[in-house]
Design a protein around this motif. Structure first.
Motif, PDB file in Angstrom:
ATOM      1  N   ILE A 165       0.919  -1.248  -0.097  1.00  0.00           N
ATOM      2  CA  ILE A 165       0.075  -0.119   0.076  1.00  0.00           C
ATOM      3  C   ILE A 165       0.829   1.365   0.066  1.00  0.00           C
ATOM      4  O   ILE A 165       1.966   1.095   0.806  1.00  0.00           O
ATOM      5  N   ALA A 166       0.415   2.256  -0.660  1.00  0.00           N
ATOM      6  CA  ALA A 166       1.505   3.163  -0.861  1.00  0.00           C
ATOM      7  C   ALA A 166       0.327   4.622  -1.051  1.00  0.00           C
ATOM      8  O   ALA A 166      -0.483   4.601  -1.610  1.00  0.00           O
ATOM      9  N   PRO A 167       1.113   5.715  -0.555  1.00  0.00           N
ATOM     10  CA  PRO A 167       0.353   7.000  -0.929  1.00  0.00           C
ATOM     11  C   PRO A 167       0.510   7.605  -2.268  1.00  0.00           C
ATOM     12  O   PRO A 167       1.308   7.220  -2.996  1.00  0.00           O
ATOM     13  N   VAL A 168      -0.551   8.227  -2.563  1.00  0.00           N
ATOM     14  CA  VAL A 168      -0.748   8.756  -3.997  1.00  0.00           C
ATOM     15  C   VAL A 168      -0.762  10.248  -4.013  1.00  0.00           C
ATOM     16  O   VAL A 168      -1.649  10.772  -3.247  1.00  0.00           O
ATOM     17  N   VAL A 169      -0.117  10.933  -4.787  1.00  0.00           N
ATOM     18  CA  VAL A 169      -0.256  12.167  -4.802  1.00  0.00           C
ATOM     19  C   VAL A 169      -0.664  12.483  -6.532  1.00  0.00           C
ATOM     20  O   VAL A 169       0.329  12.093  -7.341  1.00  0.00           O
ATOM     21  N   GLN A 170      -1.405  13.340  -6.727  1.00  0.00           N
ATOM     22  CA  GLN A 170      -1.950  13.574  -8.417  1.00  0.00           C
ATOM     23  C   GLN A 170      -1.005  14.795  -8.797  1.00  0.00           C
ATOM     24  O   GLN A 170      -0.934  15.760  -7.707  1.00  0.00           O
ATOM     25  N   ALA A 171      -0.762  14.774  -9.710  1.00  0.00           N
ATOM     26  CA  ALA A 171      -0.244  15.869 -10.524  1.00  0.00           C
ATOM     27  C   ALA A 171      -0.976  16.696 -11.363  1.00  0.00           C
ATOM     28  O   ALA A 171      -2.163  16.402 -11.776  1.00  0.00           O
ATOM     29  N   SER A 172      -0.471  17.958 -11.628  1.00  0.00           N
ATOM     30  CA  SER A 172      -1.359  19.016 -12.365  1.00  0.00           C
ATOM     31  C   SER A 172      -0.215  19.481 -13.571  1.00  0.00           C
ATOM     32  O   SER A 172       1.023  19.681 -13.075  1.00  0.00           O
ATOM     33  N   TRP A 173      -0.691  19.799 -14.613  1.00  0.00           N
ATOM     34  CA  TRP A 173       0.469  19.910 -15.583  1.00  0.00           C
ATOM     35  C   TRP A 173       0.459  21.584 -15.912  1.00  0.00           C
ATOM     36  O   TRP A 173      -0.606  22.343 -15.633  1.00  0.00           O
ATOM     37  N   ASP A 174       1.552  22.121 -16.000  1.00  0.00           N
ATOM     38  CA  ASP A 174       1.902  23.463 -15.999  1.00  0.00           C
ATOM     39  C   ASP A 174       2.771  23.494 -17.475  1.00  0.00           C
ATOM     40  O   ASP A 174       3.834  23.467 -17.111  1.00  0.00           O
ATOM     41  N   GLU A 175       2.083  23.551 -18.431  1.00  0.00           N
ATOM     42  CA  GLU A 175       2.622  23.950 -19.685  1.00  0.00           C
ATOM     43  C   GLU A 175       3.627  25.149 -19.688  1.00  0.00           C
ATOM     44  O   GLU A 175       3.090  26.328 -19.660  1.00  0.00           O
ATOM     45  N   VAL A 176       4.643  24.968 -20.343  1.00  0.00           N
ATOM     46  CA  VAL A 176       5.773  26.177 -20.536  1.00  0.00           C
ATOM     47  C   VAL A 176       6.346  26.080 -21.765  1.00  0.00           C
ATOM     48  O   VAL A 176       6.269  25.081 -22.410  1.00  0.00           O
ATOM     49  N   GLU A 177       7.179  27.240 -22.097  1.00  0.00           N
ATOM     50  CA  GLU A 177       7.879  27.050 -23.311  1.00  0.00           C
ATOM     51  C   GLU A 177       9.158  26.701 -23.253  1.00  0.00           C
ATOM     52  O   GLU A 177       9.592  26.197 -24.075  1.00  0.00           O
ATOM     53  N   GLU A 178       9.806  26.672 -22.058  1.00  0.00           N
ATOM     54  CA  GLU A 178      10.994  26.542 -21.965  1.00  0.00           C
ATOM     55  C   GLU A 178      11.347  25.813 -20.670  1.00  0.00           C
ATOM     56  O   GLU A 178      10.464  26.027 -19.673  1.00  0.00           O
TER      57      GLU A 178
END
Length: 153
Positions: free
Chosen positions: A119-132
Motif C-alpha cells: 500500500i502506498a500514498p498517491v499524489v496527483q499531478a497537475s500540468w503547467d505547460e511552459v515554453e522552456e
C-alpha cells in the motif's frame, strides 16, 4: 512506524477458505497474496490469476502489485506491469497478472503465494505547460548517459 492503513476487503465466493493477504515478517513491506485458482503457465504465457478478493482502498492510496523475488529468480515468474496498480476507486476482483519468463511450465495451486501487495500514498499531478524548461547539469542525457555498461554509451 506509522499506523496501518485500514482497507476494507470482501471475500468473494471462490476466495473462501484462503488466508487474507499478510506480512510474512514484521519488517516486510509487502503482503503475500494467495491464488484462488489452480493454473499452469506455459513458457511465455500470461494469466490474470484470481485471488477471490475485492477491496476498497482508501482515497489517496493505491495498492502496488509486485512479483515475489523467489518466484522470479527460481522460476522466471513475474508481474509484467510491475508494479501493477490497484486504484482506490476499483471495486472488482483483485487479479494478479503473471507471466512465465522461464523455460518450463509452472503450476500454481490454489492457495499458493503469487505476489506481494504494497500500500502506498498517491499524489496527483497537475500540468503547467511552459515554453522552456530550466537547465540542469544532466540536460537531455538519458539511457546510460550517467555511466554504467560501456556498450550503452
Amino acid at each position: 512506524m506509522t499506523d496501518p492503513v485500514p482497507v476494507r476487503i470482501k471475500r468473494l465466493p471462490h476466495g473462501h477458505g484462503l488466508d487474507l493477504p499478510a506480512y510474512a515478517t514484521s519488517g516486510a513491506a509487502g503482503m503475500d497474496v494467495l491464488s484462488a485458482e489452480s493454473v499452469t503457465l506455459r513458457p511465455g504465457q500470461r494469466h490474470a490469476v484470481a485471488t477471490g478478493l475485492a477491496m476498497a482502498i482508501p482515497q489517496g492510496f493505491e495498492i502496488q502489485v509486485r512479483a515475489r523475488s523467489g518466484l522470479a529468480l527460481k522460476h522466471g515468474i513475474s508481474v509484467p506491469n510491475t508494479p501493477g496498480t490497484i486504484d482506490s476507486d476499483y471495486r472488482g476482483e483483485l487479479k494478479i497478472i503473471l507471466i512465465n519468463h522461464g523455460s518450463d511450465e509452472f503450476t500454481i495451486a490454489r492457495g499458493d503465494r503469487v505476489a506481494q501487495l504494497v500500500i502506498a500514498p498517491v499524489v496527483q499531478a497537475s500540468w503547467d505547460e511552459v515554453e522552456e524548461l530550466d537547465d540542469t547539469a544532466r540536460g537531455e542525457g538519458g539511457f546510460g548517459s550517467t555511466g554504467g555498461h560501456a556498450q550503452l554509451v
